[in-house]
Design an enzyme around this catalytic site. Structure first.
Site, PDB file in Angstrom:
ATOM      1  N   ASP A 195      -2.541   2.243  -6.287  1.00 50.29           N
ATOM      2  CA  ASP A 195      -1.517   2.306  -5.241  1.00 50.29           C
ATOM      3  C   ASP A 195      -1.563   1.138  -4.269  1.00 50.29           C
ATOM      4  O   ASP A 195      -0.934   1.181  -3.219  1.00 50.29           O
ATOM      5  CB  ASP A 195      -1.651   3.613  -4.458  1.00 50.29           C
ATOM      6  CG  ASP A 195      -2.989   3.742  -3.753  1.00 50.29           C
ATOM      7  OD1 ASP A 195      -3.949   3.096  -4.191  1.00 50.29           O
ATOM      8  OD2 ASP A 195      -3.067   4.495  -2.771  1.00 50.29           O
ATOM      9  N   GLU A 196      -2.274   0.071  -4.624  1.00 53.68           N
ATOM     10  CA  GLU A 196      -2.467  -1.014  -3.672  1.00 53.68           C
ATOM     11  C   GLU A 196      -2.590  -2.338  -4.409  1.00 53.68           C
ATOM     12  O   GLU A 196      -3.244  -2.420  -5.443  1.00 53.68           O
ATOM     13  CB  GLU A 196      -3.730  -0.737  -2.854  1.00 53.68           C
ATOM     14  CG  GLU A 196      -4.059  -1.736  -1.792  1.00 53.68           C
ATOM     15  CD  GLU A 196      -5.369  -1.402  -1.098  1.00 53.68           C
ATOM     16  OE1 GLU A 196      -5.797  -2.210  -0.250  1.00 53.68           O
ATOM     17  OE2 GLU A 196      -5.986  -0.353  -1.415  1.00 53.68           O
ATOM     18  N   ASP A 212       0.862  -1.180   0.000  1.00 57.61           N
ATOM     19  CA  ASP A 212       0.000   0.000   0.000  1.00 57.61           C
ATOM     20  C   ASP A 212       0.900   1.233   0.000  1.00 57.61           C
ATOM     21  O   ASP A 212       1.666   1.449   0.947  1.00 57.61           O
ATOM     22  CB  ASP A 212      -0.893  -0.011   1.241  1.00 57.61           C
ATOM     23  CG  ASP A 212      -2.063   0.959   1.128  1.00 57.61           C
ATOM     24  OD1 ASP A 212      -2.144   1.672   0.113  1.00 57.61           O
ATOM     25  OD2 ASP A 212      -2.884   1.003   2.070  1.00 57.61           O
TER      26      ASP A 212
END
Length: 368
Positions: free
Chosen positions: A116-117, A22
């Site tokens: 983003d994860e 993350d």
């Protein structure tokens, strides 16, 4: 009496090695990286001083309580010195591609959740590293080298615990939950820290006395089914540190949507159009964040008497911009006028999703 999900002790289940990566305050961190004048300042990406919603907040802004999906007016009230920056989604997508390239060097089993994860299954890794912790450490270092950005990582034997671990000591953290730690760790975990337990469910759980993982574990599957229905099996399992969901490299999402219930009902078209704007911001940010586009836009309207209607429009090509989505949504809203009752809720969703925008997309001015 209903039986719970089978556990690793019920049958031979190989222990997997799962990493959840993350990025820390991704959008805001990219902006601070690219503009040194923004570093160390409370920053909100998206919205404006007067309208819209916050797409992302820097850690300096989070100290004041500013969070993503918060109305800009609220964020400004909490942090008078907050700096608003327009989002640059194409830049974020390019940086995300660099990060994905790092993942691909370690495993083909990558399940992106957003730009983003992601979850990674490194039970077998391409670099031949001995442990999942070493893989996570190597990935974090390579991301920092290539992008200048910081990633937090959680390492565990299932997706639920890997997600919990990545969030446990953010920002700039690497946390490991081993099989030996898992069940006891979950018992001590506040119920609000459980992935899959949102604010509404958290409040519902607290109403029935479930405050921690231990409280959740103490409930039988039948008790949970009576209150939480189809989600009860998931809660029953994760309360015991069990989550057998695999990392899916090609996960398909069916729709993206958002809605808002008003503090005051209205029948005014102009007011509804204004209230539609932050909803459109949320939907389009989710589309960009998940790198999806859709061909069917649906408007949801709930009236003061709680009757609900939907209006939808399907296109030959996916919606290509936030402005195009707004054009379609406002058109659908116009179609429900004149109104016989006031409106208490509106929502917008996109379905018929595909990955990316495709070679052609619906833009402003094109025929439907």
């Amino acid at each position: 009496m209903p039986k719970g999900p089978a556990t690793a002790t019920d049958r031979a289940v190989p222990i997997r090695k799962i990493i959840h990566i993350d990025m820390d305050a991704f959008y805001a961190s990219v902006e601070q990286r690219d503009d040194p004048a923004l570093r160390g300042r409370p920053l909100a990406v998206g919205g404006s001083r007067e309208r819209g919603v916050v797409a992302a907040a820097s850690y300096e802004a989070r100290v004041f309580g500013v969070r993503s999906a918060m109305p800009s007016v609220t964020a400004r009230r909490l942090c008078p010195d907050l700096v608003f920056v327009k989002p640059r989604f194409e830049v974020y997508k390019a940086v995300s591609a660099e990060i994905q390239a790092v993942f691909a060097e370690h495993t083909p089993l990558v399940e992106p959740v957003s730009l983003d994860e992601a979850y990674l299954d490194v039970t077998e890794n391409l670099q031949g590293l001995a442990t999942a912790t070493e893989v996570a450490r190597a990935i974090r270092a390579e991301i920092l080298t290539r992008t200048g950005l910081v990633a937090s990582a959680g390492v565990s034997y299932n997706k639920f615990l890997a997600k919990v671990a990545s969030d446990f000591r953010k920002p700039d953290a690497l946390f490991v939950i081993t099989p030996a730690m898992g069940p006891a760790f979950v018992e001590a975990l506040p119920i609000g820290r459980f992935h899959g337990v949102g604010p509404v469910t958290e409040a519902k759980m607290k109403q029935v006395g479930i405050l921690t993982g231990g409280d959740l574990k103490a409930r039988s599957l039948a008790d949970l089914q009576a209150v939480f229905g189809s989600s009860s099996g998931y809660y029953y399992g994760v309360a015991r540190g069990i989550d057998e969901r695999p990392v899916r490299a090609h996960r398909i999402r069916k729709s993206v949507g958002a809605e808002s219930t008003f503090s005051e009902d209205t029948t005014e078209f102009a007011v509804l159009v204004e209230r539609l704007q932050p909803i459109l911001d949320k939907v389009w940010a989710a589309c960009v964040n998940k790198d999806v586009s859709g061909r069917t836009a649906t408007l949801k309207v709930k009236f003061s008497d709680f009757e609900q209607i939907t209006r939808a429009r399907s296109l030959r090509m996916p919606v290509g911009s936030r402005e195009a989505l707004a054009q379609i949504s406002v058109g659908l809203l116009r179609d429900v006028f004149p109104l016989r009752r006031s409106v208490r809720l509106i929502g917008v969703s996109l379905s018929g999703l595909q990955h990316g925008a495709g070679e052609e997309s619906y833009q402003l001015g094109l025929g439907i």
